[in-house]
Design a protein around this motif. Structure first.
Motif, PDB file in Angstrom:
ATOM      1  N   MET A  62     -23.531 -19.492  11.868  1.00 45.05           N
ATOM      2  CA  MET A  62     -23.099 -18.971  10.586  1.00 45.05           C
ATOM      3  C   MET A  62     -24.326 -18.852   9.687  1.00 45.05           C
ATOM      4  SD  MET A  62     -20.148 -18.045   9.266  1.00 45.05           S
ATOM      5  CE  MET A  62     -18.941 -19.007  10.215  1.00 45.05           C
ATOM      6  N   PRO A  63     -24.793 -17.638   9.431  1.00 46.52           N
ATOM      7  CA  PRO A  63     -25.975 -17.475   8.579  1.00 46.52           C
ATOM      8  C   PRO A  63     -25.718 -17.988   7.159  1.00 46.52           C
ATOM      9  CG  PRO A  63     -25.477 -15.448   9.775  1.00 46.52           C
ATOM     10  CD  PRO A  63     -24.300 -16.348   9.946  1.00 46.52           C
ATOM     11  N   ALA A  64     -26.768 -18.455   6.514  1.00 50.15           N
ATOM     12  CA  ALA A  64     -26.661 -18.951   5.144  1.00 50.15           C
ATOM     13  C   ALA A  64     -26.026 -17.899   4.252  1.00 50.15           C
ATOM     14  CB  ALA A  64     -28.048 -19.320   4.617  1.00 50.15           C
ATOM     15  N   GLY A  65     -25.146 -18.363   3.359  1.00 51.78           N
ATOM     16  CA  GLY A  65     -24.518 -17.473   2.394  1.00 51.78           C
ATOM     17  C   GLY A  65     -23.322 -16.710   2.897  1.00 51.78           C
ATOM     18  N   THR A  66     -22.936 -16.911   4.162  1.00 50.15           N
ATOM     19  CA  THR A  66     -21.784 -16.191   4.722  1.00 50.15           C
ATOM     20  C   THR A  66     -20.487 -16.869   4.298  1.00 50.15           C
ATOM     21  OG1 THR A  66     -23.076 -15.526   6.661  1.00 50.15           O
ATOM     22  CG2 THR A  66     -20.678 -15.365   6.814  1.00 50.15           C
ATOM     23  N   LEU A  67     -19.646 -16.143   3.595  1.00 49.79           N
ATOM     24  CA  LEU A  67     -18.371 -16.701   3.149  1.00 49.79           C
ATOM     25  C   LEU A  67     -17.440 -16.830   4.344  1.00 49.79           C
ATOM     26  CD1 LEU A  67     -17.118 -17.529   0.384  1.00 49.79           C
ATOM     27  CD2 LEU A  67     -15.954 -15.311   0.399  1.00 49.79           C
ATOM     28  N   HIS A  68     -16.947 -18.043   4.573  1.00 54.50           N
ATOM     29  CA  HIS A  68     -16.069 -18.280   5.724  1.00 54.50           C
ATOM     30  C   HIS A  68     -15.084 -19.389   5.418  1.00 54.50           C
ATOM     31  CE1 HIS A  68     -19.345 -21.226   6.125  1.00 54.50           C
ATOM     32  NE2 HIS A  68     -18.544 -21.960   6.877  1.00 54.50           N
ATOM     33  N   SER A  69     -13.985 -19.385   6.144  1.00 48.50           N
ATOM     34  CA  SER A  69     -12.997 -20.455   6.084  1.00 48.50           C
ATOM     35  C   SER A  69     -12.807 -20.975   7.501  1.00 48.50           C
ATOM     36  CB  SER A  69     -11.669 -19.954   5.500  1.00 48.50           C
ATOM     37  OG  SER A  69     -11.169 -18.862   6.262  1.00 48.50           O
ATOM     38  N   GLY A  70     -12.019 -22.034   7.648  1.00 48.33           N
ATOM     39  CA  GLY A  70     -11.861 -22.586   8.985  1.00 48.33           C
ATOM     40  C   GLY A  70     -10.680 -23.533   9.075  1.00 48.33           C
TER      41      GLY A  70
END
Length: 279
Positions: A72-80
């Motif tokens: 997951m690259p820095a700054g990538t908006l993600h949920s989990g």
């Protein structure tokens, strides 16, 4: 089962000083856990020691396992999300001390060598010189994998009813022809729409959704026969064939009952707690 939702901030790349090269974290979640959308100021490699979890970026849903992680690259908006009992791991890579292996999220095969190197970084008392050598080796072997268990969720008005129905009930056995009839369009129209929106066929897309759901059930201890029925196969053997066809690259995820590793067998890995806001 109690469900826990965690909220984390959304950081821009490098917004917070991260004076490290690689830092490890792991946790056994005690409840079914959801992470709201967030982003990190550093790059992150997500992987599991036990169980399966998921990460969502936009309309893309990845399954994370002991054999296949996600960069997951820095700054990538993600949920989990992760089910109770999942033992997840995360390796954080300093934004200014390392380079991202990809500009977008990408699968990473957790090879035995990569696993050993990451675990070594968690050994207490590791000398600075040994840490530097090990970190260099991790960065050398870390690479994107073309193999991933990824579902691209279609969003068009035509395909959304199909996507919602199958993801809600992977056991839904309606065929392409059935859906075309219900939607009042030709099978060719549905086929072309699936290819354009997901990059794959209707049949393969359904099989991948089923595989993602099956992995979650298997890691919860469901028996193969029950999983097969739940995800729409008429027999355990048919499920086994489809499962292996979809997930053949994922070592350790064959439909089988597995013993959970005792806590005492856990190798040291950075900072570990039974509950946390990470990742």
């Amino acid at each position: 089962m109690t469900r826990e939702t965690r909220s984390l901030p959304a950081h821009a790349p490098g917004a917070v000083d991260t004076p490290f090269v690689i830092k490890g974290y792991d946790e056994v979640v005690t409840h079914d856990t959801l992470w709201d959308a967030h982003s990190h100021p550093f790059h992150e490699l997500l992987w599991n020691e036990r169980g399966a979890s998921s990460a969502v970026v936009g309309e893309r849903v990845w399954t994370i396992t002991p054999a296949l992680g996600l960069w997951m690259p820095a700054g990538t908006l993600h949920s989990g999300s992760a089910a109770a009992g999942t033992w997840f791991r995360a390796s954080f890579f300093g934004f200014r001390t390392t380079s991202s292996i990809s500009d977008t999220p990408v699968a990473v095969e957790i090879t035995p060598l990569l696993r050993l190197l990451l675990e070594r970084l968690g050994e207490p008392g590791l000398a600075a010189s040994s840490r530097a050598v090990t970190e260099a080796l991790v960065l050398d072997v870390l690479a994107p994998s073309p193999r991933e268990l990824l579902v691209q969720v279609p969003t068009s008005g035509l395909l959304r009813p199909i996507a919602d129905a199958v993801r809600e009930d992977p056991g839904d056995r309606r065929t392409l022809a059935d859906w075309a009839s219900e939607l009042g369009v030709s099978t060719r129209t549905v086929t072309r729409a699936f290819s354009a929106e997901t990059g794959t066929s209707f049949v393969r897309w359904v099989a991948t959704v089923r595989a993602q759901h099956a992995i979650g059930l298997l890691t919860r201890g469901w028996d193969v026969e029950s999983v097969a029925e739940q995800v729409g196969y008429r027999s355990a053997s048919a499920f086994g064939v489809a499962f292996r066809r979809t997930t053949v690259q994922y070592e350790g995820l064959e439909p089988a009952r597995r013993e959970h590793a005792p806590d005492a067998a856990r190798p040291p890995y950075g900072r570990r707690r039974e509950s946390s806001d990470r990742p």
